[in-house]
Scaffold this active site. Sequence first.
Site, PDB file in Angstrom:
ATOM      1  N   ARG A   1       0.252  -1.730  -0.580  1.00  0.00           N
ATOM      2  CA  ARG A   1       0.370   0.268   0.106  1.00  0.00           C
ATOM      3  C   ARG A   1       1.045   0.944   0.362  1.00  0.00           C
ATOM      4  O   ARG A   1       2.186   1.144   0.484  1.00  0.00           O
ATOM      5  CB  ARG A   1      -0.483   0.119   1.517  1.00  0.00           C
ATOM      6  CG  ARG A   1      -2.301  -1.175   1.344  1.00  0.00           C
ATOM      7  CD  ARG A   1      -3.012  -1.116   2.118  1.00  0.00           C
ATOM      8  NE  ARG A   1      -2.462   0.048   3.150  1.00  0.00           N
ATOM      9  CZ  ARG A   1      -4.306   0.364   4.084  1.00  0.00           C
ATOM     10  NH1 ARG A   1      -5.007   0.679   4.166  1.00  0.00           N
ATOM     11  NH2 ARG A   1      -3.093   1.351   5.547  1.00  0.00           N
TER      12      ARG A   1
ATOM     13  N   THR B   1      -1.681   7.173  -0.380  1.00  0.00           N
ATOM     14  CA  THR B   1      -3.323   7.064  -0.942  1.00  0.00           C
ATOM     15  C   THR B   1      -3.898   5.192  -0.537  1.00  0.00           C
ATOM     16  O   THR B   1      -4.786   5.079  -0.693  1.00  0.00           O
ATOM     17  CB  THR B   1      -3.467   6.566  -2.400  1.00  0.00           C
ATOM     18  OG1 THR B   1      -1.990   5.367  -2.675  1.00  0.00           O
ATOM     19  CG2 THR B   1      -2.410   8.050  -3.046  1.00  0.00           C
TER      20      THR B   1
ATOM     21  N   ASP C   1       0.483  -1.910  12.411  1.00  0.00           N
ATOM     22  CA  ASP C   1       0.831  -2.611  10.815  1.00  0.00           C
ATOM     23  C   ASP C   1       1.225  -3.905  11.287  1.00  0.00           C
ATOM     24  O   ASP C   1       2.384  -3.600  11.576  1.00  0.00           O
ATOM     25  CB  ASP C   1       1.726  -1.208  10.520  1.00  0.00           C
ATOM     26  CG  ASP C   1       2.606  -2.232   9.023  1.00  0.00           C
ATOM     27  OD1 ASP C   1       2.574  -2.603   8.555  1.00  0.00           O
ATOM     28  OD2 ASP C   1       2.457  -0.893   8.467  1.00  0.00           O
TER      29      ASP C   1
ATOM     30  N   ASP D   1       5.401  -4.407   9.875  1.00  0.00           N
ATOM     31  CA  ASP D   1       6.198  -3.695  10.805  1.00  0.00           C
ATOM     32  C   ASP D   1       6.021  -4.199  12.160  1.00  0.00           C
ATOM     33  O   ASP D   1       7.623  -5.208  12.724  1.00  0.00           O
ATOM     34  CB  ASP D   1       5.580  -2.570  10.684  1.00  0.00           C
ATOM     35  CG  ASP D   1       6.265  -1.735   9.752  1.00  0.00           C
ATOM     36  OD1 ASP D   1       6.516  -2.260   8.955  1.00  0.00           O
ATOM     37  OD2 ASP D   1       5.049  -0.416   9.745  1.00  0.00           O
TER      38      ASP D   1
END
Length: 206
Positions: A102, A106, A197, A200
Site C-alpha cells: 500500500r 493513498t 501495521d 512492521d
Amino acid sequence: MAIHLCTHPLALHLLTGLRAVETDPQHFRPLARRLTTLLALEATRDLPITAISLTTPLELMAGQVLAQGLVVIPILRAGLAMLEPFLELFPDVSVGYIGLERDHATAVAASYYCKLPQVTGKTTLVVDPMLATGGSANHAIALVKEAGAKDVRLVCVVAAPEGVAAVNEAHPDVPIYAAALDRELNDKKYICPGLGDFGDRLYGTL
Ligand code: PRP
Ligand code: URA
C-alpha cells in the site's frame, strides 16, 4: 456482512496478544502462527473428502482422504506470517506468492510480484492478516481468478467493515475467514482498534 469469525477461546486469547502494543516481534511471530492454525482449520472445515479402503492392523475398513490439492497464496509481506501453519497442516499444499504494497499516502495497493502455481481444480486460500480497505485482497483475488481458480477463500486475522464490504461486492463468491471484525478504518486507512501495521510488528521495521 458475509464473514466467518473464529470464536474459539484460544483464538481470542492469541489475538489479544497480537493487539497489545508491548508485544515485540519475537513474541508476535509465534502468536500469529498459532492463531493462523486455528483460522486454517476453520477455513478448510468443508474441504471435499474421498472414501478409500485401508487395512488397520486388525481389519479392513473405509477411511477418508482429502479429495483434492490445496493452494495457499500469502500476500507479501505480512501474509508470510500465515504460511507455515498451512504447510504443517497440509504438507502437499502448493504455494504461490503475490507481492502488494500500500502506498502510505493513498493506501492504494500496487503489485510488485506474482508467482502462482497451477490453481485450476484446487481450493485456493489467499492469506493476508489485515483486511483494511480491501484493495490488496481484491487485487490478489482477481489475480488468482484470472489464473483459473474457482473455489477461492480469503483468510485474515483482523478485518474492517469497509474491507469486508469491498470484497463482498467485488467477489461475492469468496468467503472471508477472520479472527475479528473491528470497528472502522481511521483517516490513514488503519484498522481501529486493530493491531497496527502487521508487517512492521512482524519484522520489527517500525
Ligand atoms: C498491509 C496488509 C495488507 C494490506 C491491507 O500490507 O498486510 O496486505 O496492508 O490493506 P488494504 O486492505 O487497505 O489493501 P502493506 O501494504 O502494509 O505491506 P506489507 O505487508 O509489506 O507490510
Ligand atoms: N495494514 C496493516 O498492517 N494494518 C492496518 O491496520 C491496515 C493495513
